[in-house]
Scaffold this motif. Structure first.
Motif: not given
Ligand code: SME
Length: 163
Positions: A45, A49, A74-75, A78, A82, A85-86, A106, A109
């Motif tokens: 992936w 974002y 994917a979600c 975010i 969180k 990414c967050g 984590h 997705c």
């Molecule tokens: N794993 C990411 C979420 C996005 S997906 O990997 C595409 C996360 O924990 O922020």
């Protein structure tokens, strides 16, 4: 599995080439995601974002919204703080996670993901989004990959036209 060597200098040059003269961020980031997907080995992936309020004034300034990507569904949103990414967005700091199952909070997705790297994108000193890459192998991303991807992210943010 042996160490993967990626020519990040070449990749950054290709990113610049793809983004130059692209009038819209969707077009530019869609092709950059495709370029990264076809260049980087052992990933499942890759995508972007973006901070909600930058895309649409009605969206929150502390939430990431899914942008162009290559990979499984994917979600879409975010909150800052969180997931991987967050966390990268809130701390304004790259996150290199050797084992996503050991990262508290984590967001899964794609069940295949085992390691992940997230690099912030910035404009005027503020986070405007992140580049997120997942791998099905643990510890896929090295310190060298992090430095290389930070260069790529720098190139992306320099050429991004968000309006
Ligand atoms: N794993 C990411 C979420 C996005 S997906 O990997 C595409 C996360 O924990 O922020």
């Amino acid at each position: 599995m042996g160490t993967i060597h990626t020519d990040y200098q070449l990749l950054a040059a290709q990113v610049k080439e793809l983004m130059d003269d692209q009038p819209h961020w969707v077009t530019a980031l869609a092709n950059v995601a495709a370029l990264l997907a076809q260049t980087l080995e052992d990933i499942n992936w890759v995508g972007f974002y973006l901070v909600g309020s930058i895309l649409d004034g009605k969206l929150p300034p502390d939430e990431l919204v899914l942008g162009p990507f290559v990979g499984k569904v994917a979600c879409t949103r975010i909150p800052f703080g969180k997931g991987v990414c967050g966390t990268a967005a809130e701390l304004d700091q790259s996150q290199r996670v050797e084992d996503v199952h050991a990262f508290v909070g984590h967001i899964a997705c794609d069940a295949d993901s085992a390691s992940e790297i997230v690099v912030p994108l910035r404009a005027n000193g503020k986070v405007i989004g992140v580049l997120d890459i997942d791998s099905p192998s643990k510890s896929r991303f090295s310190e060298v990959d992090q430095q290389g991807l930070e260069q790529v992210a720098l190139c992306v943010q320099t050429h991004l036209r968000l309006q």
